[in-house]
Structures are given as structure tokens and as C-alpha cells.
Design a protein around this motif. Structure first.
Motif, PDB file in Angstrom:
ATOM      1  N   GLU A 104      18.745   3.270  -5.158  1.00 54.22           N
ATOM      2  CA  GLU A 104      20.065   3.761  -5.694  1.00 54.22           C
ATOM      3  C   GLU A 104      20.365   4.743  -5.283  1.00 54.22           C
ATOM      4  O   GLU A 104      21.228   5.864  -4.678  1.00 54.22           O
ATOM      5  CB  GLU A 104      20.082   3.060  -6.818  1.00 54.22           C
ATOM      6  CG  GLU A 104      21.958   3.928  -7.262  1.00 54.22           C
ATOM      7  CD  GLU A 104      23.618   3.208  -6.835  1.00 54.22           C
ATOM      8  OE1 GLU A 104      23.682   3.966  -6.527  1.00 54.22           O
ATOM      9  OE2 GLU A 104      23.116   2.518  -6.441  1.00 54.22           O
ATOM     10  N   GLU A 105      19.361   5.958  -5.243  1.00 60.02           N
ATOM     11  CA  GLU A 105      19.547   6.969  -4.819  1.00 60.02           C
ATOM     12  C   GLU A 105      19.257   7.130  -3.266  1.00 60.02           C
ATOM     13  O   GLU A 105      19.679   7.988  -3.010  1.00 60.02           O
ATOM     14  CB  GLU A 105      17.569   8.281  -5.208  1.00 60.02           C
ATOM     15  CG  GLU A 105      17.356   8.355  -6.806  1.00 60.02           C
ATOM     16  CD  GLU A 105      16.809   8.414  -7.400  1.00 60.02           C
ATOM     17  OE1 GLU A 105      16.084   9.415  -8.124  1.00 60.02           O
ATOM     18  OE2 GLU A 105      15.184   8.124  -6.814  1.00 60.02           O
ATOM     19  N   ARG A 147      20.735   5.555  -1.634  1.00 56.86           N
ATOM     20  CA  ARG A 147      21.954   4.922  -1.256  1.00 56.86           C
ATOM     21  C   ARG A 147      23.198   5.924  -1.529  1.00 56.86           C
ATOM     22  O   ARG A 147      24.356   5.972  -0.639  1.00 56.86           O
ATOM     23  CB  ARG A 147      22.215   3.726  -1.433  1.00 56.86           C
ATOM     24  CG  ARG A 147      24.158   3.330  -1.412  1.00 56.86           C
ATOM     25  CD  ARG A 147      24.608   1.226  -2.771  1.00 56.86           C
ATOM     26  NE  ARG A 147      23.368   0.536  -2.139  1.00 56.86           N
ATOM     27  CZ  ARG A 147      22.106  -0.202  -2.803  1.00 56.86           C
ATOM     28  NH1 ARG A 147      22.288   0.664  -4.460  1.00 56.86           N
ATOM     29  NH2 ARG A 147      21.464  -0.909  -2.909  1.00 56.86           N
ATOM     30  N   GLN A 148      23.047   5.996  -2.528  1.00 56.06           N
ATOM     31  CA  GLN A 148      23.894   7.661  -2.866  1.00 56.06           C
ATOM     32  C   GLN A 148      24.064   8.018  -1.132  1.00 56.06           C
ATOM     33  O   GLN A 148      24.781   9.294  -1.249  1.00 56.06           O
ATOM     34  CB  GLN A 148      23.785   7.959  -3.952  1.00 56.06           C
ATOM     35  CG  GLN A 148      24.307   7.161  -5.709  1.00 56.06           C
ATOM     36  CD  GLN A 148      25.654   6.736  -5.203  1.00 56.06           C
ATOM     37  OE1 GLN A 148      26.449   7.199  -4.057  1.00 56.06           O
ATOM     38  NE2 GLN A 148      26.237   6.000  -4.842  1.00 56.06           N
ATOM     39  N   LYS A 149      22.732   8.797  -1.375  1.00 57.74           N
ATOM     40  CA  LYS A 149      22.104   9.752  -0.199  1.00 57.74           C
ATOM     41  C   LYS A 149      23.238   9.780   1.477  1.00 57.74           C
ATOM     42  O   LYS A 149      23.520   9.974   1.898  1.00 57.74           O
ATOM     43  CB  LYS A 149      20.892  10.126  -0.026  1.00 57.74           C
ATOM     44  CG  LYS A 149      20.028  11.189   0.607  1.00 57.74           C
ATOM     45  CD  LYS A 149      19.163  11.511   1.037  1.00 57.74           C
ATOM     46  CE  LYS A 149      18.223  12.457   1.883  1.00 57.74           C
ATOM     47  NZ  LYS A 149      17.074  13.097   2.023  1.00 57.74           N
ATOM     48  N   MET A 180      25.253   7.876   1.983  1.00 58.38           N
ATOM     49  CA  MET A 180      26.747   7.417   1.420  1.00 58.38           C
ATOM     50  C   MET A 180      27.639   9.330   1.488  1.00 58.38           C
ATOM     51  O   MET A 180      28.545   8.639   1.642  1.00 58.38           O
ATOM     52  CB  MET A 180      27.185   6.341   0.417  1.00 58.38           C
ATOM     53  CG  MET A 180      27.223   5.296   0.412  1.00 58.38           C
ATOM     54  SD  MET A 180      27.064   4.174  -0.826  1.00 58.38           S
ATOM     55  CE  MET A 180      29.080   4.437  -1.499  1.00 58.38           C
ATOM     56  N   GLU A 181      27.149   9.847   1.604  1.00 53.31           N
ATOM     57  CA  GLU A 181      27.057  11.029   2.284  1.00 53.31           C
ATOM     58  C   GLU A 181      27.817  11.945   3.033  1.00 53.31           C
ATOM     59  O   GLU A 181      28.059  12.735   3.873  1.00 53.31           O
ATOM     60  CB  GLU A 181      26.353  12.586   1.539  1.00 53.31           C
ATOM     61  CG  GLU A 181      26.063  12.083   0.306  1.00 53.31           C
ATOM     62  CD  GLU A 181      24.413  13.305  -0.205  1.00 53.31           C
ATOM     63  OE1 GLU A 181      24.150  13.704   0.559  1.00 53.31           O
ATOM     64  OE2 GLU A 181      24.575  13.425  -2.041  1.00 53.31           O
ATOM     65  N   GLU A 191      29.405   1.453   1.286  1.00 56.71           N
ATOM     66  CA  GLU A 191      28.033   0.852   0.812  1.00 56.71           C
ATOM     67  C   GLU A 191      27.756   0.029   1.118  1.00 56.71           C
ATOM     68  O   GLU A 191      26.807  -0.527   2.031  1.00 56.71           O
ATOM     69  CB  GLU A 191      28.797   0.325  -0.950  1.00 56.71           C
ATOM     70  CG  GLU A 191      27.952   0.061  -1.687  1.00 56.71           C
ATOM     71  CD  GLU A 191      27.720  -1.006  -3.131  1.00 56.71           C
ATOM     72  OE1 GLU A 191      27.718  -1.391  -3.640  1.00 56.71           O
ATOM     73  OE2 GLU A 191      27.932   0.016  -3.478  1.00 56.71           O
TER      74      GLU A 191
END
Length: 294
Positions: free
Chosen positions: A206-207, A209-211, A213-214, A220
């Protein structure tokens, strides 16, 4: 598996659970040309490969010795026990049996992170043939010449340093359309923030993935594709239009939300979610499962 070199070629013999065509044409990579029955030209990791599969043997033309062969063994993920993965998935989900039987030879390639990221940014709202055309155009314009086969010249997918001076107009000239600013942003971040595989080491899925998506244009679905195909997160389960339709028809009997599908994938497929996704996607796409009819 055995490696035999002869006359400037190398044969990798007795490969289990591998089909060259299925692996290249399942939608995870875009730099290949089919030139015959189970015979392909492939550009990857700055190299050019001419390969043909004969039964359980893979012939690598122009590849000399075990050192060079090992590069392609790693790329095709041939050392991983896919029989174990299939048994795990079938023990958890009998619905996968026909997909695994039909697409038995799919393996997840170990591709370069930046190529996967940029290629899947390009993939938005595009069919695979068009994605391949755009990726080739960018490679021809910015990449390094790596060889010529059958009169066709091939270039490597350009490095970040080769792309850092590219402008939106340059990408638009390669038919990227609205994706051009996304590609510029991605290249800028890759260069300035030194984003590479190492920068994701130790991050939970998840970390990571969020990185991803910046980056502009990375939602997603694209982030999950990059996690799976470019960063080695093999539990990642990308959900595109095809997966949404297939999962809805097979597992829910109705249209299901991405959140519902993600939850089911995590519970049912666990650490092997990415492999299940590939079997489901490729089988469902080829058999038009969930395809809307007029």
C-alpha cells in the motif's frame, strides 16, 4: 532445466509451465514482434533477442553461453516454481481451473521499472496494438540502436537520462495524446527524485502504491500494474475493464465494485494475486467473458 550452447545459439531445455507466446502476448509487455509459430523478436533491458520455442525447449539465437542465457532466464522468470503457484491457487479457488489449464504457460516477466511505469501510463484507454506502436515510436526516437533483424531496426526503450530532455510536444509527436504531460511528470520524478526499484525496497504494498499514485496520470489500476510487472509485488491485483467484467460475471453474478473485487482477490488469492490476475485476464479476454453485447 538445462542450458546447452552450440553454434552461437543457446537452448534452455525442459522448461516447465512456460509458453513464450502466452507470456509475451498476455498484456504485460509491449516490445515484441511475432515472426513465426512460437517465434519472436523481443527488445528488453537494452538487449535484442530472437527466440523460438520448440516443445519444452527455448532456443535463444545469437546468445552465447550461460552468462547471457541467465539474463533471459531471469527475465522470463524461469527459475520460479509455477507448478507450486498453480497448486496453491487451485486449492483456494476451483473457478481458476480452466483459466490455468488454457493459459498454463503464462509467466510474469521481470521487466525494468521505468519502462513498465511509462508504458502503462501510455496504456490508458488504448488497445494493445496501439500501445505497442507508441512504445516503439518513443524507443525509435529516444532509445539506443540495439540491432536489426529481418530488415527491421530495433532500439532499446530509452533510459531516464535519454528522456529527461523530452518535451510534451516530443511525446505528442509519438501519438501519446493527453498522456504527454503525464509522461513528462513521470520522467521528471524518476530523474529528480531518483525513483527506481531501490527506492521502493522495504515499502509495504500500500505504501508503494500510494507513492506511485503521486505521479500524474497514475491511478490505482496503473499503480497495481507497475507494482506487479515492474516492482515484484506479486500479490498486486490490477483491475481494469476486462477484470471488472470477468470477476463480476464469474464470482459475483452481477456488476461488482473494484473494492469488492479487491477484497475477494486478497482473501482468495493472497500472495499469489498477481498470478491469478494474469490467468483470469488472459483467459477472460480471449474468451470474451463478460463482454457486453448489443
Amino acid at each position: 532445466m538445462e542450458i546447452i550452447s552450440d553454434n552461437n545459439n543457446t537452448v534452455i531445455k525442459n522448461i516447465d509451465d512456460f509458453d513464450l507466446g502466452q507470456t509475451l502476448e498476455c498484456g504485460q509487455c509491449f516490445r515484441y514482434d511475432k515472426i513465426g509459430d512460437k517465434e519472436y523478436i523481443l527488445a528488453a533491458k537494452g538487449k535484442l533477442l530472437h527466440a523460438r520455442q520448440e516443445g519444452v525447449d527455448l532456443i535463444l539465437f545469437g546468445v552465447e553461453g550461460k552468462t547471457q542465457a541467465n539474463d533471459w532466464i531471469d527475465y522470463f522468470d524461469l527459475r520460479r516454481d509455477y507448478g507450486k503457484i498453480k497448486r496453491y491457487l487451485l486449492n483456494r479457488d476451483e473457478e481458476l481451473r480452466e483459466a490455468i489449464r488454457t493459459k498454463h504457460g503464462v509467466r510474469i516477466l521481470n521487466q525494468e521499472f521505468h519502462e513498465v511505469l511509462l508504458s502503462f501510463i501510455i496504456s490508458q484507454n488504448k488497445q494493445i496494438p496501439h500501445i505497442r506502436q507508441i512504445v516503439r515510436a518513443i524507443s525509435d526516437k529516444f532509445g539506443t540502436f540495439i540491432g536489426e533483424i529481418n530488415g527491421i531496426k530495433y532500439h532499446s526503450f530509452p533510459s531516464v537520462n535519454q528522456l529527461v530532455s523530452a518535451k510534451e510536444e516530443d511525446f505528442r509527436n509519438c501519438k501519446t495524446g493527453f498522456r504527454a504531460p503525464y509522461l513528462c511528470d513521470a520522467v521528471s520524478r524518476l530523474h529528480q527524485e531518483q525513483l527506481d526499484v531501490e527506492s521502493f525496497k522495504g515499502l509495504k504494498e500500500e505504501e508503494a502504491r500510494q507513492k506511485l499514485m503521486e505521479i500524474k496520470g497514475v491511478g490505482e489500476k496503473i499503480a497495481n500494474c507497475v507494482l506487479l510487472f515492474g516492482l515484484g509485488y506479486r500479490s498486486a491485483f490490477p483491475i481494469d475493464v476486462w477484470i471488472k467484467r470477468i470477476m463480476g460475471e464469474v464470482y459475483f453474478g452481477r456488476e461488482a465494485s473494484p473494492a469488492e473485487i479487491q477484497k475477494l482477490a486478497e482473501e482468495r488469492f493472497g500472495e499469489y494475486g498477481g498470478y491469478a490476475q494474469q490467468y483470469i485476464f488472459y483467459y477472460g479476454r480471449d474468451n470474451k467473458i463478460g463482454k457486453k453485447t448489443r
